[in-house]
Design a protein around this motif. Structure first.
Motif, PDB file in Angstrom:
ATOM      1  N   LEU A 297       4.186  -4.581  -0.604  1.00  0.00           N
ATOM      2  CA  LEU A 297       5.538  -4.349  -0.124  1.00  0.00           C
ATOM      3  C   LEU A 297       5.419  -3.482   1.131  1.00  0.00           C
ATOM      4  CD1 LEU A 297       5.511  -4.353  -3.440  1.00  0.00           C
ATOM      5  CD2 LEU A 297       7.933  -3.841  -3.151  1.00  0.00           C
ATOM      6  N   GLU A 298       5.713  -4.059   2.263  1.00  0.00           N
ATOM      7  CA  GLU A 298       5.402  -3.406   3.533  1.00  0.00           C
ATOM      8  C   GLU A 298       6.350  -2.250   3.849  1.00  0.00           C
ATOM      9  OE1 GLU A 298       3.618  -5.537   7.314  1.00  0.00           O
ATOM     10  OE2 GLU A 298       5.820  -5.651   7.333  1.00  0.00           O
TER      11      GLU A 298
ATOM     12  N   ALA B 253      11.056   0.829   4.455  1.00  0.00           N
ATOM     13  CA  ALA B 253      10.171   0.005   3.629  1.00  0.00           C
ATOM     14  C   ALA B 253      10.984  -1.079   2.960  1.00  0.00           C
ATOM     15  CB  ALA B 253       9.465   0.854   2.577  1.00  0.00           C
ATOM     16  N   LEU B 254      10.313  -2.124   2.513  1.00  0.00           N
ATOM     17  CA  LEU B 254      10.943  -3.218   1.782  1.00  0.00           C
ATOM     18  C   LEU B 254      11.568  -2.683   0.507  1.00  0.00           C
ATOM     19  CD1 LEU B 254       9.647  -6.776   1.454  1.00  0.00           C
ATOM     20  CD2 LEU B 254      10.176  -5.567  -0.654  1.00  0.00           C
ATOM     21  N   ARG B 255      12.790  -3.126   0.199  1.00  0.00           N
ATOM     22  CA  ARG B 255      13.528  -2.621  -0.954  1.00  0.00           C
ATOM     23  C   ARG B 255      13.895  -3.758  -1.893  1.00  0.00           C
ATOM     24  NH1 ARG B 255      16.434   2.109   0.396  1.00  0.00           N
ATOM     25  NH2 ARG B 255      17.208   2.083  -1.755  1.00  0.00           N
ATOM     26  N   THR B 256      13.957  -3.443  -3.195  1.00  0.00           N
ATOM     27  CA  THR B 256      14.356  -4.422  -4.215  1.00  0.00           C
ATOM     28  C   THR B 256      15.377  -3.764  -5.151  1.00  0.00           C
ATOM     29  OG1 THR B 256      12.458  -3.806  -5.588  1.00  0.00           O
ATOM     30  CG2 THR B 256      12.157  -5.656  -4.094  1.00  0.00           C
TER      31      THR B 256
ATOM     32  N   LEU C  10       3.705  -0.085  -0.046  1.00  0.00           N
ATOM     33  CA  LEU C  10       2.930  -0.038  -1.285  1.00  0.00           C
ATOM     34  C   LEU C  10       2.030  -1.260  -1.374  1.00  0.00           C
ATOM     35  CD1 LEU C  10       2.329   1.073  -4.159  1.00  0.00           C
ATOM     36  CD2 LEU C  10       4.271  -0.285  -4.964  1.00  0.00           C
ATOM     37  N   ARG C  11       0.740  -1.001  -1.657  1.00  0.00           N
ATOM     38  CA  ARG C  11      -0.206  -2.062  -1.964  1.00  0.00           C
ATOM     39  C   ARG C  11      -0.740  -1.797  -3.354  1.00  0.00           C
ATOM     40  NH1 ARG C  11      -6.030  -1.237  -1.928  1.00  0.00           N
ATOM     41  NH2 ARG C  11      -5.124  -0.589  -3.897  1.00  0.00           N
ATOM     42  N   ASP C  12      -0.467  -2.726  -4.261  1.00  0.00           N
ATOM     43  CA  ASP C  12      -0.826  -2.577  -5.673  1.00  0.00           C
ATOM     44  C   ASP C  12      -1.835  -3.660  -6.032  1.00  0.00           C
ATOM     45  OD1 ASP C  12      -0.963  -2.286  -8.413  1.00  0.00           O
ATOM     46  OD2 ASP C  12       1.128  -2.834  -8.810  1.00  0.00           O
ATOM     47  N   ILE C  13      -3.079  -3.257  -6.315  1.00  0.00           N
ATOM     48  CA  ILE C  13      -4.089  -4.170  -6.853  1.00  0.00           C
ATOM     49  C   ILE C  13      -4.200  -3.895  -8.345  1.00  0.00           C
ATOM     50  CG2 ILE C  13      -6.545  -4.760  -6.879  1.00  0.00           C
ATOM     51  CD1 ILE C  13      -6.660  -4.227  -3.926  1.00  0.00           C
TER      52      ILE C  13
ATOM     53  N   SER D  19      -1.044   2.802   0.335  1.00  0.00           N
ATOM     54  CA  SER D  19       0.018   2.481   1.275  1.00  0.00           C
ATOM     55  C   SER D  19      -0.352   1.250   2.084  1.00  0.00           C
ATOM     56  CB  SER D  19       0.272   3.664   2.216  1.00  0.00           C
ATOM     57  OG  SER D  19      -0.879   3.884   3.040  1.00  0.00           O
ATOM     58  N   THR D  20       0.628   0.636   2.722  1.00  0.00           N
ATOM     59  CA  THR D  20       0.353  -0.467   3.642  1.00  0.00           C
ATOM     60  C   THR D  20       0.209   0.020   5.079  1.00  0.00           C
ATOM     61  OG1 THR D  20       2.705  -0.947   4.022  1.00  0.00           O
ATOM     62  CG2 THR D  20       1.611  -2.070   2.174  1.00  0.00           C
ATOM     63  N   SER D  21       0.624   1.242   5.354  1.00  0.00           N
ATOM     64  CA  SER D  21       0.412   1.859   6.666  1.00  0.00           C
ATOM     65  C   SER D  21       0.002   3.309   6.441  1.00  0.00           C
ATOM     66  CB  SER D  21       1.676   1.785   7.525  1.00  0.00           C
ATOM     67  OG  SER D  21       2.726   2.551   6.954  1.00  0.00           O
ATOM     68  N   GLY D  22      -0.851   3.820   7.312  1.00  0.00           N
ATOM     69  CA  GLY D  22      -1.297   5.212   7.199  1.00  0.00           C
ATOM     70  C   GLY D  22      -2.502   5.421   6.315  1.00  0.00           C
ATOM     71  N   ASN D  23      -2.981   4.372   5.635  1.00  0.00           N
ATOM     72  CA  ASN D  23      -4.188   4.455   4.807  1.00  0.00           C
ATOM     73  C   ASN D  23      -4.115   5.603   3.795  1.00  0.00           C
ATOM     74  OD1 ASN D  23      -6.745   3.518   3.999  1.00  0.00           O
ATOM     75  ND2 ASN D  23      -7.788   5.027   5.299  1.00  0.00           N
ATOM     76  N   LEU D  24      -3.026   5.654   3.054  1.00  0.00           N
ATOM     77  CA  LEU D  24      -2.816   6.720   2.069  1.00  0.00           C
ATOM     78  C   LEU D  24      -3.186   6.233   0.678  1.00  0.00           C
ATOM     79  CD1 LEU D  24       0.700   7.950   3.274  1.00  0.00           C
ATOM     80  CD2 LEU D  24      -1.543   8.858   3.931  1.00  0.00           C
ATOM     81  N   ASP D  25      -3.859   7.089  -0.091  1.00  0.00           N
ATOM     82  CA  ASP D  25      -4.109   6.823  -1.509  1.00  0.00           C
ATOM     83  C   ASP D  25      -2.955   7.391  -2.320  1.00  0.00           C
ATOM     84  OD1 ASP D  25      -6.586   5.568  -1.184  1.00  0.00           O
ATOM     85  OD2 ASP D  25      -7.639   7.486  -1.100  1.00  0.00           O
TER      86      ASP D  25
END
Length: 411
Positions: free
Chosen positions: A295-296, A302-305, A328-331, A359-365
Motif C-alpha cells: 500500500l503505497e 498514503a493509500l486508504r481503505t 506499508l509493505r507486508d510480506i 515502509s514503501t518509501s524511506g526504507n523504514l522497518d
C-alpha cells in the motif's frame, strides 16, 4: 461479581419483537399454514473475552462483551422479500478497556462500545441467475473485503444505507453497482466518528469466471465522504484469483493491482498504487500461502481503505488500520491445517501467520508479527475459537499482545 448492563435488558425490548414478530403477523402467516416459509426468525449470541497488553499504556485491557443479534427474514413472493435485524452489545463484568466512548484512555482500545441498534432493514427482489436488488440498511461485502466490508470481526457490524444491484447477463459473468448515502460504522451512533452521513459513494464491480484461468474482477470505488474528507478517494483496480489441479495438490494464486487518487472533498493531491501477489499450494488438510501486499505512501499521504474489513489484513494486532504516511509493505506466510481425523479433531482449524512490515518509501522497518488461531465448530449451531496476536515493534507504534476467546451460538 458479574455485572450485566442495563443496555442488555433494553435490548430484549428492541430485539425480541423482531425475533418473534407481532401477533398479527404471526397469526396471519399461521392461518395460511405458511409460517415457516413466510417469516423465518433467527438469533445469534456471541460472547467474547479480549485482552490487550500494549506498551506505552499504564493498564492492560480486559473486555468481556456479549452481542445479541436477532431478526426476521421473509420468504419470497414474486421475487420480493425483506429482512429486519437488531443488534445489541453489552459489557459482562467490569469495564476495563477503552471502548472509544467511555473515556478510559489508560487502557488499550477494544472498539466494542455498548449499543442497541437497528443493524439491517432492507427489501430485496431477485430473479435467480438474472438480477438481485437490495434497498435499505445492509451489510455489503465485495470480493475479499479489502476495499468494502462489514467488519464482521467486531461486535457491531459496519453497514450501509444503500441500493445494491447485481445482474448476471451471461453464464460466469456478473456486474454490481451500489450507491450509498450513509455508512454506519462499528463505533456506533453515539460516537462522533460512528456515522458517515450525506455521502456520495459509488461501488462498481464486474466479474468473469474465465475457464482455466480463474475469476477476473474489475472494480471502481468512488468515495465522496464529507465527514472524513481525508478518506475520500477514487480507486480503480483489477483482481485475479484461481487454482490449478497438480494431481494430489492444488496451485493457488491471487494477484491484484489498483491505483488510488484524491476525490471529492479530499484537500490532498495524490496518486498511490496497491499491489497484492499471493501464491499458494493446498495438499490434503494443509494450505500454505506466501504473500506480498503493498500500500503505497509518499511520506505525506498514503493509500486508504476506510470501508474495508481491516482486521483481516496486515496482522490481527490491528497496528495498520490506517496506512502509515510512508506506506506499508507486508510480506507474510500463512499456514492453515484442517485435519481429516481423528474424529475429535474434525471441524477444527489451526492457523499460523507471520508478517514482516516495512515502509514503501524511506526504507523504514516497522516490525514483525505472529498470529495464531484454533477454531472449532460443533455442528451447525455452536463454534468456539482461540486467537492470539503478538506484534514486535521496530519503531512503529508499540509492542502489543492480544488474546481472544470467542464462542457463538446460532439458531
Amino acid at each position: 461479581m458479574v455485572r450485566i448492563s442495563s443496555r442488555l435488558v433494553l435490548s430484549y425490548f428492541v430485539i425480541l419483537p423482531l425475533l418473534f414478530g407481532s401477533p398479527a403477523v404471526a397469526g396471519s402467516a399461521g392461518a395460511k399454514g405458511e409460517a415457516d416459509e413466510a417469516i423465518k426468525p433467527y438469533i445469534e449470541l456471541r460472547y467474547r473475552l479480549e485482552t490487550v497488553d500494549q506498551d506505552g499504556l499504564p493498564r492492560d485491557a480486559t473486555a468481556s462483551t456479549l452481542r445479541v443479534k436477532a431478526g426476521i427474514e421473509s420468504g419470497e413472493w414474486q421475487g420480493f422479500s425483506f429482512k429486519v435485524e437488531g443488534e445489541a452489545i453489552a459489557n459482562v463484568g467490569a469495564e476495563k478497556f477503552n471502548d472509544t466512548l467511555n473515556g478510559k484512555t489508560q487502557f488499550p482500545v477494544v472498539a466494542d462500545p455498548e449499543d442497541v441498534v437497528l443493524n439491517q432493514a432492507y427489501v430485496r427482489w431477485r430473479h435467480e441467475g438474472v438480477a438481485d436488488i437490495k434497498l435499505g440498511r445492509q451489510t455489503v461485502n465485495l470480493d475479499n473485503q479489502r476495499w468494502i466490508g462489514s467488519v464482521g470481526w467486531r461486535q457491531n457490524d459496519q453497514t450501509m444505507d444503500a441500493a445494491l444491484v447485481t445482474v448476471s447477463p451471461a453464464k460466469g459473468f456478473s456486474a454490481t453497482y451500489g450507491y450509498s448515502w450513509r455508512v454506519n460504522r462499528i463505533f456506533g451512533p453515539d460516537s462522533p466518528i460512528g456515522t458517515f452521513r450525506n455521502n456520495d459513494i459509488h461501488l462498481i464491480q464486474a466479474s468473469y469466471d474465465a475457464p482455466v484461468i480463474g475469476s477476473i474482477t474489475a472494480y471502481a470505488y468512488l468515495l465522496d465522504i464529507p465527514n472524513a474528507p481525508g478518506a475520500s478517494s477514487q480507486t480503480y483496480g483489477v483482481r485475479l484469483a484461481g487454482k490449478q489441479d497438480l494431481g494430489g495438490a492444488k496451485l493457488l494464486y491471487t494477484a491484484e493491482y489498483a491505483q488510488q487518487s484524491d476525490y471529492g472533498p479530499n484537500p490532498a493531491n495524490f496518486r498511490h498504487d496497491y499491489l497484492l501477489l499471493e501464491p499458494g499450494i493446498a495438499t490434503g488438510p494443509v494450505t500454505v500461502k506466501i504473500g506480498l501486499e503493498r500500500l503505497e505512501g509518499d511520506g505525506t499521504t498514503a493509500l486508504r481503505t476506510p470501508l474495508a474489513t481491516l482486521h483481516a489484513f496486515n496482522g490481527w494486532a490491528d497496528k495498520f488500520l490506517n496506512t502509515p504516511a510512508n506506506g506499508l509493505r507486508d510480506i507474510y506466510g500463512d499456514v492453515v491445517v484442517k485435519p481429516n481425523g481423528p474424529k475429535w479433531l474434525k471441524e477444527t482449524t489451526f492457523r499460523a501467520v507471520y508478517h514482516d512490515y516495512k515502509s514503501t518509501s524511506g526504507n523504514l522497518d516497522y516490525g514483525q508479527e505472529w498470529n495464531f488461531l484454533i477454531a472449532r465448530s460443533f455442528g451447525k449451531h455452536v463454534s468456539v475459537s482461540l486467537k492470539y496476536a503478538d506484534y514486535d515493534s521496530d519503531g512503529f507504534a508499540t509492542d502489543t499482545q492480544k488474546f481472544w476467546f470467542t464462542t457463538q451460538l446460532k439458531f
